[in-house]
Design a protein around this motif. Structure first.
Motif, PDB file in Angstrom:
ATOM      1  N   ALA A  15      13.155 -27.782  37.171  1.00 57.97           N
ATOM      2  CA  ALA A  15      13.124 -29.539  37.416  1.00 57.97           C
ATOM      3  C   ALA A  15      13.885 -30.436  36.209  1.00 57.97           C
ATOM      4  CB  ALA A  15      11.585 -29.941  37.426  1.00 57.97           C
ATOM      5  N   GLU A  16      14.192 -31.609  36.501  1.00 60.82           N
ATOM      6  CA  GLU A  16      14.947 -32.365  35.723  1.00 60.82           C
ATOM      7  C   GLU A  16      14.085 -33.720  35.706  1.00 60.82           C
ATOM      8  OE1 GLU A  16      18.746 -32.689  37.096  1.00 60.82           O
ATOM      9  OE2 GLU A  16      19.368 -30.631  36.647  1.00 60.82           O
ATOM     10  N   VAL A  20      11.075 -36.230  39.065  1.00 62.36           N
ATOM     11  CA  VAL A  20       9.839 -36.440  38.440  1.00 62.36           C
ATOM     12  C   VAL A  20       8.873 -37.058  39.567  1.00 62.36           C
ATOM     13  CG1 VAL A  20       8.101 -37.934  37.158  1.00 62.36           C
ATOM     14  CG2 VAL A  20       9.935 -36.622  36.182  1.00 62.36           C
ATOM     15  N   SER A  58       6.225 -35.919  33.495  1.00 61.03           N
ATOM     16  CA  SER A  58       7.415 -36.333  32.452  1.00 61.03           C
ATOM     17  C   SER A  58       7.099 -35.616  31.255  1.00 61.03           C
ATOM     18  CB  SER A  58       7.430 -37.590  32.416  1.00 61.03           C
ATOM     19  OG  SER A  58       7.978 -38.200  33.472  1.00 61.03           O
ATOM     20  N   LEU A  61       7.843 -32.045  31.271  1.00 56.22           N
ATOM     21  CA  LEU A  61       9.218 -31.617  31.385  1.00 56.22           C
ATOM     22  C   LEU A  61       9.868 -31.734  29.684  1.00 56.22           C
ATOM     23  CD1 LEU A  61      10.656 -33.588  34.334  1.00 56.22           C
ATOM     24  CD2 LEU A  61      10.342 -31.118  34.087  1.00 56.22           C
ATOM     25  N   VAL A  68       9.114 -26.886  34.480  1.00 50.52           N
ATOM     26  CA  VAL A  68       8.571 -26.902  35.851  1.00 50.52           C
ATOM     27  C   VAL A  68       9.640 -26.407  36.760  1.00 50.52           C
ATOM     28  CG1 VAL A  68       7.930 -29.170  37.473  1.00 50.52           C
ATOM     29  CG2 VAL A  68       7.448 -29.178  35.119  1.00 50.52           C
ATOM     30  N   HIS A  82       4.128 -25.360  37.340  1.00 50.49           N
ATOM     31  CA  HIS A  82       4.400 -25.513  35.939  1.00 50.49           C
ATOM     32  C   HIS A  82       4.106 -24.124  35.173  1.00 50.49           C
ATOM     33  CE1 HIS A  82       2.793 -26.699  31.613  1.00 50.49           C
ATOM     34  NE2 HIS A  82       4.252 -26.651  31.784  1.00 50.49           N
TER      35      HIS A  82
END
Length: 180
Positions: A15-16, A20, A58, A61, A68, A82
């Protein structure tokens, strides 16, 4: 990271920050509200309120040793989890599969990919997680995948609405572990 599963039905990726909001929406849909009852992982009978929020995702991350993991089918987010490296142990949490797709093998593949990363990329020897102890069906699913109950319990954070609003007073987490 592995590009796709053996069935090529979906692809895994990290994930980036731009993901979110979609992650929060997926997690919420899998655990809270009437829509979550389409799947079998719902906590709607135990908890109201949020399961996570944008600030919490967030923070995951941004944390060192934290990933994530997302599963996508085309451009659609279908699952997330996660995974965090904690030395020789990895922690697995925030595991969510779209309620409409539960039971189709995506969760099994996601868990397998998280274990592969923990073992193969991070060198972890154990995966652990906490599960609400009264979630018998969910715990049985993990047991069929090699996890074992430890009998180690952690209290539910009553009064902290970031984790939901309890509908009952007997909630607690149990630690599950698996050797990798």
């Amino acid at each position: 990271m592995q590009a796709t599963t053996a069935t090529d039905r979906f692809a895994f990726r990290a994930a980036e920050p731009a993901d979110v909001d979609a992650i929060v929406e997926l997690v919420q849909s899998a655990y809270r509200g009437e829509g979550s009852k389409q799947g079998w992982t719902t906590e709607a009978d135990m908890l109201d309120g949020q399961r996570t929020d944008a600030a919490g995702v967030s923070a995951l991350l941004a944390a060192p040793g934290s990933l994530v993991l997302l599963a996508e089918s085309g451009a659609r987010l279908v699952a997330c989890a996660h995974v965090e490296c904690q030395g020789v142990t990895a922690y697995f949490g925030m595991f969510s599969v779209s309620p409409q797709l539960q039971g189709g093998g995506i969760g099994r593949a996601m868990l397998g990919e998280a274990e592969r990363i923990a073992r193969g990329e991070w060198g972890c020897r154990q995966m652990q997680m906490t599960v609400i102890s009264i979630r018998d069906e969910l715990i049985a699913w993990y047991e069929r995948r090699g996890y074992r109950r430890t009998g180690v319990f952690k209290p539910f954070p009553y009064g902290d609405e970031r984790f939901g609003i309890p509908k009952r007073d007997d909630l607690r987490f149990e630690l599950l572990v698996k050797a990798l």
